[in-house]
Each structure stands twice: as structure tokens, then as C-alpha cells.
Scaffold this motif. Sequence first.
Motif, PDB file in Angstrom:
ATOM      1  N   ARG A   1      35.634  48.315  37.923  1.00  0.00           N
ATOM      2  CA  ARG A   1      35.101  46.977  38.193  1.00  0.00           C
ATOM      3  C   ARG A   1      34.092  46.573  37.121  1.00  0.00           C
ATOM      4  O   ARG A   1      34.047  45.415  36.695  1.00  0.00           O
ATOM      5  CB  ARG A   1      34.447  46.941  39.584  1.00  0.00           C
ATOM      6  CG  ARG A   1      33.895  45.577  39.969  1.00  0.00           C
ATOM      7  CD  ARG A   1      34.950  44.505  39.923  1.00  0.00           C
ATOM      8  NE  ARG A   1      34.383  43.159  40.070  1.00  0.00           N
ATOM      9  CZ  ARG A   1      35.024  42.049  39.771  1.00  0.00           C
ATOM     10  NH1 ARG A   1      36.256  42.099  39.299  1.00  0.00           N
ATOM     11  NH2 ARG A   1      34.439  40.872  39.932  1.00  0.00           N
ATOM     12  N   GLN A   2      33.288  47.539  36.660  1.00  0.00           N
ATOM     13  CA  GLN A   2      32.336  47.241  35.589  1.00  0.00           C
ATOM     14  C   GLN A   2      33.060  46.776  34.331  1.00  0.00           C
ATOM     15  O   GLN A   2      32.621  45.837  33.665  1.00  0.00           O
ATOM     16  CB  GLN A   2      31.484  48.468  35.279  1.00  0.00           C
ATOM     17  CG  GLN A   2      30.366  48.718  36.274  1.00  0.00           C
ATOM     18  CD  GLN A   2      29.486  49.866  35.842  1.00  0.00           C
ATOM     19  OE1 GLN A   2      29.968  50.880  35.331  1.00  0.00           O
ATOM     20  NE2 GLN A   2      28.194  49.728  36.056  1.00  0.00           N
ATOM     21  N   ARG A   3      34.163  47.438  34.019  1.00  0.00           N
ATOM     22  CA  ARG A   3      34.924  47.030  32.839  1.00  0.00           C
ATOM     23  C   ARG A   3      35.483  45.615  33.004  1.00  0.00           C
ATOM     24  O   ARG A   3      35.467  44.821  32.061  1.00  0.00           O
ATOM     25  CB  ARG A   3      36.056  48.021  32.573  1.00  0.00           C
ATOM     26  CG  ARG A   3      35.599  49.302  31.885  1.00  0.00           C
ATOM     27  CD  ARG A   3      36.765  50.159  31.478  1.00  0.00           C
ATOM     28  NE  ARG A   3      37.438  50.740  32.627  1.00  0.00           N
ATOM     29  CZ  ARG A   3      37.085  51.865  33.213  1.00  0.00           C
ATOM     30  NH1 ARG A   3      36.025  52.535  32.755  1.00  0.00           N
ATOM     31  NH2 ARG A   3      37.743  52.337  34.252  1.00  0.00           N
ATOM     32  N   ALA A   4      35.977  45.332  34.217  1.00  0.00           N
ATOM     33  CA  ALA A   4      36.530  43.994  34.466  1.00  0.00           C
ATOM     34  C   ALA A   4      35.446  42.916  34.332  1.00  0.00           C
ATOM     35  O   ALA A   4      35.676  41.862  33.729  1.00  0.00           O
ATOM     36  CB  ALA A   4      37.152  43.950  35.861  1.00  0.00           C
ATOM     37  N   VAL A   5      34.266  43.188  34.888  1.00  0.00           N
ATOM     38  CA  VAL A   5      33.165  42.226  34.786  1.00  0.00           C
ATOM     39  C   VAL A   5      32.716  42.097  33.329  1.00  0.00           C
ATOM     40  O   VAL A   5      32.441  41.006  32.837  1.00  0.00           O
ATOM     41  CB  VAL A   5      31.982  42.651  35.685  1.00  0.00           C
ATOM     42  CG1 VAL A   5      30.780  41.736  35.469  1.00  0.00           C
ATOM     43  CG2 VAL A   5      32.396  42.615  37.157  1.00  0.00           C
ATOM     44  N   GLY A   6      32.668  43.233  32.648  1.00  0.00           N
ATOM     45  CA  GLY A   6      32.266  43.209  31.246  1.00  0.00           C
ATOM     46  C   GLY A   6      33.203  42.382  30.385  1.00  0.00           C
ATOM     47  O   GLY A   6      32.770  41.715  29.434  1.00  0.00           O
ATOM     48  N   GLU A   7      34.496  42.425  30.716  1.00  0.00           N
ATOM     49  CA  GLU A   7      35.472  41.625  29.965  1.00  0.00           C
ATOM     50  C   GLU A   7      35.234  40.125  30.160  1.00  0.00           C
ATOM     51  O   GLU A   7      35.564  39.325  29.278  1.00  0.00           O
ATOM     52  CB  GLU A   7      36.883  42.000  30.392  1.00  0.00           C
ATOM     53  CG  GLU A   7      37.319  43.373  29.889  1.00  0.00           C
ATOM     54  CD  GLU A   7      38.658  43.811  30.456  1.00  0.00           C
ATOM     55  OE1 GLU A   7      39.246  43.040  31.244  1.00  0.00           O
ATOM     56  OE2 GLU A   7      39.116  44.918  30.110  1.00  0.00           O
ATOM     57  N   LYS A   8      34.669  39.748  31.298  1.00  0.00           N
ATOM     58  CA  LYS A   8      34.331  38.339  31.534  1.00  0.00           C
ATOM     59  C   LYS A   8      33.011  37.972  30.863  1.00  0.00           C
ATOM     60  O   LYS A   8      32.849  36.858  30.348  1.00  0.00           O
ATOM     61  CB  LYS A   8      34.235  38.066  33.034  1.00  0.00           C
ATOM     62  CG  LYS A   8      35.557  38.219  33.782  1.00  0.00           C
ATOM     63  CD  LYS A   8      35.363  37.965  35.271  1.00  0.00           C
ATOM     64  CE  LYS A   8      36.676  38.129  36.039  1.00  0.00           C
ATOM     65  NZ  LYS A   8      36.492  37.916  37.498  1.00  0.00           N
ATOM     66  N   ILE A   9      32.076  38.913  30.888  1.00  0.00           N
ATOM     67  CA  ILE A   9      30.764  38.645  30.305  1.00  0.00           C
ATOM     68  C   ILE A   9      30.848  38.468  28.787  1.00  0.00           C
ATOM     69  O   ILE A   9      30.190  37.601  28.214  1.00  0.00           O
ATOM     70  CB  ILE A   9      29.789  39.783  30.664  1.00  0.00           C
ATOM     71  CG1 ILE A   9      29.370  39.664  32.135  1.00  0.00           C
ATOM     72  CG2 ILE A   9      28.551  39.764  29.762  1.00  0.00           C
ATOM     73  CD1 ILE A   9      28.474  40.785  32.613  1.00  0.00           C
ATOM     74  N   GLY A  10      31.683  39.275  28.138  1.00  0.00           N
ATOM     75  CA  GLY A  10      31.758  39.261  26.681  1.00  0.00           C
ATOM     76  C   GLY A  10      32.033  37.890  26.085  1.00  0.00           C
ATOM     77  O   GLY A  10      31.238  37.403  25.247  1.00  0.00           O
ATOM     78  N   PRO A  11      33.109  37.235  26.494  1.00  0.00           N
ATOM     79  CA  PRO A  11      33.402  35.913  25.904  1.00  0.00           C
ATOM     80  C   PRO A  11      32.325  34.872  26.210  1.00  0.00           C
ATOM     81  O   PRO A  11      32.017  34.025  25.361  1.00  0.00           O
ATOM     82  CB  PRO A  11      34.734  35.523  26.569  1.00  0.00           C
ATOM     83  CG  PRO A  11      35.348  36.814  26.988  1.00  0.00           C
ATOM     84  CD  PRO A  11      34.210  37.695  27.366  1.00  0.00           C
TER      85      PRO A  11
END
Length: 213
Positions: A111-121
Amino acid sequence: MKPGMWSIALPILVASVAWASDPPRPADDDTWVLLEGKTSNQHSGSMADIKAARAQQRGDEALLYFRRGDRAWVIRDAATLDRVRAAWAATNELGKRMEAVGKKLAPIGDRQRAVGEKIGPIGQKMGEVGIRLGRRRLDDGERARLEKELRRLQAEMEPLTAEMEALSKSMQPYSDELARLGAEMERLVARARADTTAIFDDMLARGIAVEAK
């Protein structure tokens, strides 16, 4: 590898009665492989050591292969192999506990990776808007538009950063448990390595270990 070996106190016979030639001495590069059939093994060495151990195997027999420097030995004695298995039992069990904790951590990490993928852009866009706002030559309309876009991006970012903080907090107890178990594992492995060397020396002294061909 799966860690472990032995806290079984075995007497070490005096080396002078064991070898007619110069006896091998313990070294930091001692490695071993315990084969269980054709597919299962525990080891402290490399893939080359596993391959060398397999070359000594007769059929699907169990055996212990031990290398010290440029010399290697094979032990097929059933009682000794039982000691090996028993010695590894505690560390194998601890490994299972660590694996269970890791399985609980895995979905949080996903879940952290999924959230991080949204935060990055979003963070990248915020940076771009910030750079444009920093330019001196902006008319009032353009500045207002960029400020509005920045507020929109910040509003989009806030729930994501809050979720990431919550995920980190939920992960902490498992991370702490893994750290504690890891420290215990290090202690067990250190003791096991010393015990393995002692057992191997004893097997050499008693003539149970046969030099590999």
C-alpha cells in the motif's frame, strides 16, 4: 540460507591422537552444506559448495559437506546428521517467526508503494508550479492561476501524505519485532557457527569425517 547449528556441547578430542599428518585448523572461511535428498539443503557456503556437495552424494542420501580452506570432508554418520538437524531447529523456528511477521508487513508495504506512486507525480507538478511562481515576470492573472493550481495540488497531496504517515505508524510494531528477532537470530547464528566447528573437529578426530574425493 536457513541459519542455525548447535549448542550441543561435544567433547573435542586431542588433535595429536587424530591425525598422522598435519591436522587442518579452524579458519574464518569454514563452510558447510547439509543435503537432505535431491532438492533440499541448508548451507553456509556458496552455490559452488552446494555443487561440490552434490558431487559427493550417492543417490538421494543425506550428508554433511564441510570445507576448510582448500580441503573438504563428507560426513554420512546418521547420528551426526541428527545433531545437525537438531542444532538448526531453533534458528529454523525463529526464521519461521520472522517470515510470519514479514507476511504481515507485506500488504502495508504494498500500500505504501501504491500511495508513493500517486505522491510522486503530484510532488513533481508542485515543484514545476513552484519554479514558475518563482519567476519575476508574471502578470497578476498568471500568478493567480498558478497559486490556485498549487493549492489544488496541495489539497490532493494532503490525504496521501496523511495515509502514508498512518501506514508508517502501523508498520512500526512489526518493524520493531523484526529488529528484535533479527538480533536474536544473530546471537543464535554466532553460537551455532562455533558449535558447528567444534562438532566438525570432533568428527575429524574420531575419523567419522572422510576427506572428499
